[in-house]
Design an enzyme around this catalytic site. Structure first.
Site, PDB file in Angstrom:
ATOM      1  N   GLY A 188      17.434  -2.462 -14.958  1.00 63.40           N
ATOM      2  CA  GLY A 188      18.273  -1.279 -15.039  1.00 63.40           C
ATOM      3  C   GLY A 188      19.520  -1.530 -15.867  1.00 63.40           C
ATOM      4  O   GLY A 188      19.539  -2.331 -16.805  1.00 63.40           O
ATOM      5  N   GLY A 189      20.606  -0.836 -15.483  1.00 68.41           N
ATOM      6  CA  GLY A 189      21.854  -0.956 -16.219  1.00 68.41           C
ATOM      7  C   GLY A 189      22.410  -2.357 -16.256  1.00 68.41           C
ATOM      8  O   GLY A 189      23.169  -2.707 -17.163  1.00 68.41           O
ATOM      9  N   GLY A 423      17.697  -7.413 -54.618  1.00 65.09           N
ATOM     10  CA  GLY A 423      18.759  -7.131 -53.661  1.00 65.09           C
ATOM     11  C   GLY A 423      18.895  -8.211 -52.606  1.00 65.09           C
ATOM     12  O   GLY A 423      19.988  -8.434 -52.072  1.00 65.09           O
ATOM     13  N   ALA A 424      17.797  -8.897 -52.299  1.00 65.64           N
ATOM     14  CA  ALA A 424      17.852  -9.954 -51.295  1.00 65.64           C
ATOM     15  C   ALA A 424      18.748 -11.099 -51.756  1.00 65.64           C
ATOM     16  O   ALA A 424      19.434 -11.731 -50.945  1.00 65.64           O
ATOM     17  CB  ALA A 424      16.449 -10.464 -50.991  1.00 65.64           C
TER      18      ALA A 424
END
Length: 533
Positions: A188-189, A423-424
């Site tokens: 859960g949280g 771009g890498a």
């Protein structure tokens, strides 16, 4: 002090203890009961699950005899559902501080024997207290998690307790190192606190993390799955990327938590600890000539390269099982901690994809926050092409790595081993985005793309019109390599500071980092940046 004087003081001390005798006996009995837990059977059950108790874990984590506990006698004040009749000391969490390798570390550990380690109001307030102390003292915080989530009987006050933890996790982010060690369930949280910290450790079989458990998943989606299959250590180490480290047992896990702490500063205003080394600064790394093939299409293990370069061949990989096409590791050069980001040609040829970009970006941010210089080893053919990558947001995720490097103010050194395309190349801490020193081996190939692809684009008409297109294509590939991809092209244009012999790699990296120790970077005045998420 004479013997007669000492005798007087001892007599007075005995008299005082005699006057407080009953109270002291009572205090010792209460503290011992708090340490033992609710009953011996609960401890036996914990051990039968293959898990240690909270105090046993703390003893493994901290230096012997260094632990100081706070609020050991805290008890909840909740009523209803029988809680008023169950008010054990400690309220299911052990908090305090001690030392690791002689340096102060704060810790809290859930005690699964008490309310299953579930968090209630008093339990949460103890954690808030130790987190506030860690922030005030400027020292690392380690959480040993083994709890069943919010204490349902206390309702919304338990949930509010988690809110206070999350707020403090966020406020301490980038200020003190925060390490979460998962030694039991976290559902859960509650799972969001570890997710907000710097590093997550998990133990196979006994630790799990998930937002909704297997029963809920089956009820909503019809999917049947076990707890380990849904949120076990290997799932989070290899699939989700939540866990940075995974182990088979608690002892080895906590041993590596200690090792990690030895590589981190106490806070963001300090440098990581320096360890003297006998590994010579000018040690030649001739073995690299055998480890790295000159043929850029052949794979090799980048971890072997790192091992050859760093002090004594020792390094700690972060997220070793996730996004394995990039390697992120902490090591030492010249006795000083560095963060290493490297493409891994042994996996997917070392391309950058969504997960690799996220992994490296997070690591760069962590190193920058804690004053750890960055060494980037480049051998990248580009970003991974494909519909799944584009639709999955490779633009957004790749920008995370770009942003992290551009935003980093620590010393930064880039070394290009072989290929660095498109771009890498830019994203992997190139000169154009601010690396301080850019180096390359004579095998480097820096270009917009590989020669084959470039020739097909630039010379497609000539190739198509030729009598022998394949021969023409080979000639054009050679021409492109000769003109734009020779190893000194970038150096001639000032995009690489030096082309070095591989055997001098360790020496040149150390000398570069020594020069950068006094680096000062001015940053713009702003509340915070707005990085891609």
């Amino acid at each position: 002090m004479g013997s007669s004087t000492r005798g007087v003081y001892m007599s007075e001390a005995l008299a005082v203890e005699g006057a407080f005798g009953n109270r002291l006996v009572e205090l010792r009995e209460i503290k011992e009961a708090a340490r033992r837990g609710p009953d011996d059977a609960a401890t036996v059950r914990q051990h039968e699950r293959g898990k240690l108790t909270a105090h046993e874990r703390i003893e493994l984590l901290l230096d012997p005899g260094s632990f100081t506990e706070i609020e050991a006698l805290r008890r909840h004040r909740a009523t209803g559902f029988g809680l008023e009749h169950r008010r054990p000391y400690s309220d299911g969490v052990v908090c305090g501080w001690g030392t690791v390798h002689g340096r102060t570390v704060f810790v809290y550990a859930h005690d699964f024997r008490i309310f299953g380690g579930a968090l209630g109001e008093a339990h949460a307030q103890k954690i808030h207290k130790v987190m506030d102390l860690a922030a005030a003292a400027g020292a690392p915080l380690v959480s040993l998690n083994d709890g069943a989530g919010a204490r349902i009987q206390e309702g919304v006050t338990a949930l509010a307790g988690y809110g206070g933890i999350f707020q403090r996790n966020t406020r301490c982010s980038g200020v003190i190192p925060q390490i979460s060690v998962m030694l039991g369930p976290c559902a859960g949280g509650a799972a969001y606190s570890p997710a907000l910290t710097d590093f997550v450790f998990m133990v196979r079989e006994t630790s799990q993390m998930f937002i909704t458990g297997p029963d809920v998943v089956q009820a909503v989606t019809g999917e049947e799955i076990t707890q380990n299959g849904l949120g076990g250590a290997d799932v989070h180490a290899g699939t989700s990327g939540v866990a940075a480290f995974v182990y088979d047992d608690e002892q080895s896990c906590l041993e590596d938590v200690r090792y990690l702490l030895s590589l981190l500063p106490a806070n963001n205003n300090e440098a990581p600890p320096v360890e003297p080394t006998d590994d010579p600064i000018d040690r030649r790394t001739d073995r690299l000539l055998d480890l790295v093939p000159t043929d850029s299409a052949r794979a090799y293990d980048m971890c072997a390269v790192i091992e050859e370069i760093v002090d004594d061949g020792e390094f700690l990989q972060v997220h070793a099982g996730w996004a394995t096409n990039v390697v992120c590791a902490l090591a030492r050069l010249d006795g000083r901690v560095v963060g290493i980001v490297a493409n891994q040609p042994a996996t997917l040829a070392g391309v950058l994809d969504i997960e690799a970009s996220e992994k490296a970006a997070r690591f760069v941010q962590t190193c920058d926050a804690f004053n750890i210089p960055l060494v980037t080893l480049v051998d990248v053919p580009g970003f991974l092409p494909g519909v799944d990558q584009e639709h999955g947001g490779i633009i957004r995720h790749g920008a995370k790595l770009l942003y992290a490097y551009c935003n980093a103010t620590v010393p930064r050194v880039q070394l290009i081993l072989r290929k660095a395309y498109g771009g890498a190349y830019i994203v992997m801490d190139s000169r154009s985005i601010g690396t301080d020193v850019s180096l390359a081996w004579p095998t480097n190939e820096i270009a917009v793309m590989g020669a084959e692809g470039a020739a097909n684009v630039i010379f497609r008409r000539e190739i198509k019109a030729a009598d022998d297109p394949e021969t023409e294509r080979r000639l054009k590939i050679k021409e492109y390599k000769t003109e734009l991809m020779h190893p000194y092209y970038a150096a001639e244009r000032g995009l690489v500071d030096d082309v070095i012999e591989p055997a001098r790699t360790r020496e040149v990296l150390i000398r570069s980092l020594r020069m950068l120790r006094t680096k000062h970077a001015d940053v713009p005045v702003r509340k915070h940046g707005n990085p891609p998420v």
